[in-house]
Design a protein around this motif. Sequence first.
Motif, mmCIF file in Angstrom:
data_model
loop_
_atom_site.group_PDB
_atom_site.id
_atom_site.type_symbol
_atom_site.label_atom_id
_atom_site.label_comp_id
_atom_site.label_asym_id
_atom_site.label_seq_id
_atom_site.Cartn_x
_atom_site.Cartn_y
_atom_site.Cartn_z
ATOM 1 N N ALA A 158 0.836 -1.201 0.000
ATOM 2 C CA ALA A 158 0.000 0.000 0.000
ATOM 3 C C ALA A 158 0.868 1.248 0.000
ATOM 4 O O ALA A 158 0.603 2.216 -0.728
ATOM 5 N N GLY A 159 1.923 1.251 0.806
ATOM 6 C CA GLY A 159 2.803 2.405 0.875
ATOM 7 C C GLY A 159 3.553 2.651 -0.413
ATOM 8 O O GLY A 159 3.781 3.812 -0.801
ATOM 9 N N MET A 160 3.942 1.588 -1.097
ATOM 10 C CA MET A 160 4.626 1.747 -2.384
ATOM 11 C C MET A 160 3.701 2.411 -3.400
ATOM 12 O O MET A 160 4.105 3.324 -4.133
ATOM 13 N N MET A 161 2.458 1.975 -3.438
ATOM 14 C CA MET A 161 1.496 2.596 -4.343
ATOM 15 C C MET A 161 1.282 4.067 -3.999
ATOM 16 O O MET A 161 1.240 4.931 -4.883
ATOM 17 N N LEU A 162 1.145 4.357 -2.709
ATOM 18 C CA LEU A 162 0.884 5.731 -2.289
ATOM 19 C C LEU A 162 2.075 6.635 -2.601
ATOM 20 O O LEU A 162 1.893 7.761 -3.101
ATOM 21 N N LEU A 163 3.292 6.180 -2.358
ATOM 22 C CA LEU A 163 4.471 6.974 -2.712
ATOM 23 C C LEU A 163 4.521 7.233 -4.203
ATOM 24 O O LEU A 163 4.843 8.344 -4.646
ATOM 25 N N ARG A 164 4.196 6.229 -4.995
ATOM 26 C CA ARG A 164 4.168 6.394 -6.441
ATOM 27 C C ARG A 164 3.192 7.482 -6.854
ATOM 28 O O ARG A 164 3.491 8.362 -7.667
ATOM 29 N N ASP A 165 2.017 7.454 -6.245
ATOM 30 C CA ASP A 165 0.985 8.415 -6.630
ATOM 31 C C ASP A 165 1.309 9.829 -6.142
ATOM 32 O O ASP A 165 0.860 10.811 -6.727
ATOM 33 N N ILE A 166 2.096 9.932 -5.063
ATOM 34 C CA ILE A 166 2.543 11.243 -4.603
ATOM 35 C C ILE A 166 3.618 11.802 -5.536
ATOM 36 O O ILE A 166 3.585 12.964 -5.943
ATOM 37 N N VAL A 167 4.570 10.958 -5.908
ATOM 38 C CA VAL A 167 5.718 11.414 -6.698
ATOM 39 C C VAL A 167 5.369 11.610 -8.162
ATOM 40 O O VAL A 167 5.763 12.608 -8.787
ATOM 41 N N LEU A 168 4.605 10.690 -8.738
ATOM 42 C CA LEU A 168 4.365 10.695 -10.179
ATOM 43 C C LEU A 168 2.926 10.998 -10.566
ATOM 44 O O LEU A 168 2.654 11.219 -11.748
ATOM 45 N N GLY A 169 2.041 10.993 -9.611
ATOM 46 C CA GLY A 169 0.635 11.184 -9.917
ATOM 47 C C GLY A 169 0.133 12.553 -9.510
ATOM 48 O O GLY A 169 0.845 13.558 -9.609
ATOM 49 N N GLU A 170 -1.064 12.579 -8.989
ATOM 50 C CA GLU A 170 -1.732 13.833 -8.693
ATOM 51 C C GLU A 170 -1.900 14.073 -7.199
ATOM 52 O O GLU A 170 -2.757 14.844 -6.778
ATOM 53 N N LYS A 171 -1.076 13.407 -6.373
ATOM 54 C CA LYS A 171 -1.255 13.490 -4.923
ATOM 55 C C LYS A 171 -0.072 14.142 -4.212
ATOM 56 O O LYS A 171 0.133 13.941 -3.018
ATOM 57 N N ARG A 172 0.678 14.941 -4.954
ATOM 58 C CA ARG A 172 1.812 15.624 -4.345
ATOM 59 C C ARG A 172 1.364 16.548 -3.211
ATOM 60 O O ARG A 172 2.096 16.775 -2.245
ATOM 61 N N SER A 173 0.168 17.067 -3.303
ATOM 62 C CA SER A 173 -0.319 18.006 -2.287
ATOM 63 C C SER A 173 -0.463 17.348 -0.921
ATOM 64 O O SER A 173 -0.598 18.052 0.087
#
Length: 622
Positions: A158-173
Amino acid sequence: MRVLNLSSLLPVLCLASFSTFAVNAPSEGDISKKEMSSPRINDTFVNDTILPPQIQWHGASESLLLDKNAPWSTPFEQSNYINSPNYHDTFVWLDKLVAQSNLIHKVSLGKSPQGRDIWMFVASSKGAKTPNELKQNHKPSILVQAGIHAGEIDGKDAGMMLLRDIVLGEKRSLLDDVNLLFVPIFNVDGHERHGKYNRVNQRGPVDMGWRTNANNLNLNRDYAKADTAEMQLMLSAINTWDPQLYIDVHVTDGIDYQYDVTFGYNLSNGLSPNSYQWLENKYRPQIETALTAAGHIPGPLVFAIDNTDLTKGLTLWNASPRFSNGYGDARHLPTILIENHSLKPYKQRVLGTYVLLEQTLKTLSQHGTLLKMAISKDKFAFNDRVTLTWEAEQQPQGWDFKGIGYSTEQSPISGNSVVRWSGEPKLYQQLPVVGRTKAKLKINRPSAYYLLPQWTEVIERLSIHGIRMTQLQKPTRKIVQQYQFSDPTFDKQSYEGHQRVSVQSSLSPLELTLPTGTVKIETDQPLGDLAILLLEPQSTDSFLQWGFFNPIFTRTEYIEDYAVEPLAQKMLQDNPSLQAEFDAALKDEVFASDAKARLRWFYQRSAYYDDQYLKYPVYREQ
């Protein structure tokens, strides 16, 4: 930084229409058969055929998944959501992610007993690399720890997916107002002792790690005693990086029920009541709302009194500091114990964990200042009375429990009654709840402890916890209190590498000169409550009960019978009142008939007897 539009890669539809698991649904917890697939035995995992039937699940959180062929799919997604990568593949993938962005950095906490790095990933909006850099942004930090029991590894994927979405997706905020510290695998050696047959009661991943570390020690029994290299490194990280919230991700054992994500923390009458109020009133409502909206069924930590008879009710407790949540309560670090349900399939558990972690970042961003205030109040409360042990009591309010139907039958294998879970949802209304929530033993708070300098191992452990200590620079005369022990009882079997001991104790005042090097531990410090639980002998996880002081229970000097006889005669001649005491003792027939006991009676009252035998080498100052 290369930006990836994840929305173009989503392989599944948002199945919100199947999310019939809302906590406040009209069915009050009983899932309608019309709104879900029928329970069935699956064959995805090697143990499916021997586990209870599972409810086929779809939820809105499936929209978080990438297709296995997507450029940045995780190893979990590449496995069609049924497996978890080994140590090597985990960090190869994460290293590639780190190389894409300055938002996250990889830090080694140190080496495991088998020589593997325990890696932590530091994610912040400014790309902090050190504890000092992280503290300079003045944002609250959350430490997420996966795999303390390495087979229970949902948090890693779960954490790997979430880090991916923060770094490369739309969840940097998500990092605008909070920092994330992520340990994908805590028990790294246990993680690599993986196989298909490690956890018979758990639906996936296909390959699961081992519960204990390479020394066969359970890290989630090690917080207080801090034996293992892994735990010492984690405690050092907590002291150094100073998170405001600690999440420990597990997968539970036991009974079948509808909840897929359960979580909890120590209770309002524990040592961190202000943090509890934040967790209960700010954190839990937002997490449960987010999980429900995503198609999951959140719930409190669930433990049955009797796994074969739910009508007996449920249980809860104030955990002791050997456990993560009990330790967090003692050191005033709000700690959330997640227990995903082992009988739910791996994909569902990973997605539920993702939703919880994402919402945690949002909640901490919104209410981080209030949490910091709560922590500060707990750290500096210095209550006059401290509870050391708890006992069970009936709770005033029962629970509506979202369970699964079951029947019992006589087993021809064991000869006992065995539960057969049906897979059919069932609401058990107002089950009684029993909890260890009644204070059993409370003490007046001492102002300080004094620990003699020869007990180096205990001093080292106190230092590992981060407890503040000073040393006496010269012999110092003090009026203190000391525990005298009697009736030491040693456990018949070793537990977590220790021979635990329990004692009867009495406290007496004395005046003595403490030698140079004696360690002073004041209790008016942020970790003062933790110091009390570690040093008070009646505390369940005290160093005394863990066996760190066991040498004091050994008599090392003796006296021969031929010397006791004339010594006893001289003692009676010199002290006539002693004869009356001896005559009274002889009225006990067992004592009177035991020649050795009679001689020992005089030896114990002589000047030759060891005046340190059964005395605690930790002194209290009131």
